[in-house]
Design a protein around this motif. Structure first.
Motif: not given
Length: 151
Positions: A3-8, A11-16, A22-31, A109-114
């Motif tokens: 799931x984390x890989x598919x979310x990656x 999100x790679x289309x519109x997140x820096x 960093x989100x992927x390595x910290x396993x935050x994409x799914x949560x 970058x955090x604001x854009x992602x948010x």
């Protein structure tokens, strides 16, 4: 991790790239994605089954837009606070100091992602509303008449 890989990939289309890694390595994409979906469902449930289950006076478009906006803002705040808290931990990416710290991209970058997750939440709220409004007690025509009452 699938799931984390598919979310990656999503999100790679519109997140820096740096923030996404960093989100992927910290396993935050799914949560964060589950939180956005849960907030959309919670907002939709609040409008259709709590507010409108009690009184028909809350069935207006203004109330629907307010709950829709509050759901988006709640997601924005959850994601932004999460990213800022991770940045404040100042955790190094590796033993090599040249690699830098996790979440060192800055608040912009955090604001854009948010904002991006806020839009996704608002879109999910709209989609859930279209498909689940028919079981509402008093707001069967929100956000619009289709598909229930088109003649």
């Amino acid at each position: 991790m699938a799931l984390e890989d598919s979310l990656y990939s999503f999100y790679e289309f519109f997140v820096s790239d740096d923030l996404l890694r960093d989100l992927y390595q910290q396993e935050l994409l799914t949560p964060l994605t589950v939180s956005a979906t849960a907030i959309a469902l919670l907002g939709m449930t609040l409008y259709y089954y709590v507010l409108n289950g009690k009184r028909p006076k809350y069935d207006g478009m203004g109330q629907w837009l307010l709950v829709w906006l509050v759901s988006g803002v709640a997601t924005f705040l959850v994601v932004l606070i999460t990213c800022i808290q991770k940045a404040m931990q100042e955790e190094p990416r590796s033993a090599n100091p040249d690699d830098g710290l996790f979440f060192d991209q800055g608040t912009g970058a955090f604001i854009v992602f948010s904002l991006e997750l806020m839009v996704i939440t608002m879109l999910l709220f709209f989609i859930f509303s279209v498909f689940l409004k028919r079981w509402s007690t008093h707001a069967k025509i929100r956000p619009f008449l289709w598909p229930d009452r088109i003649r």
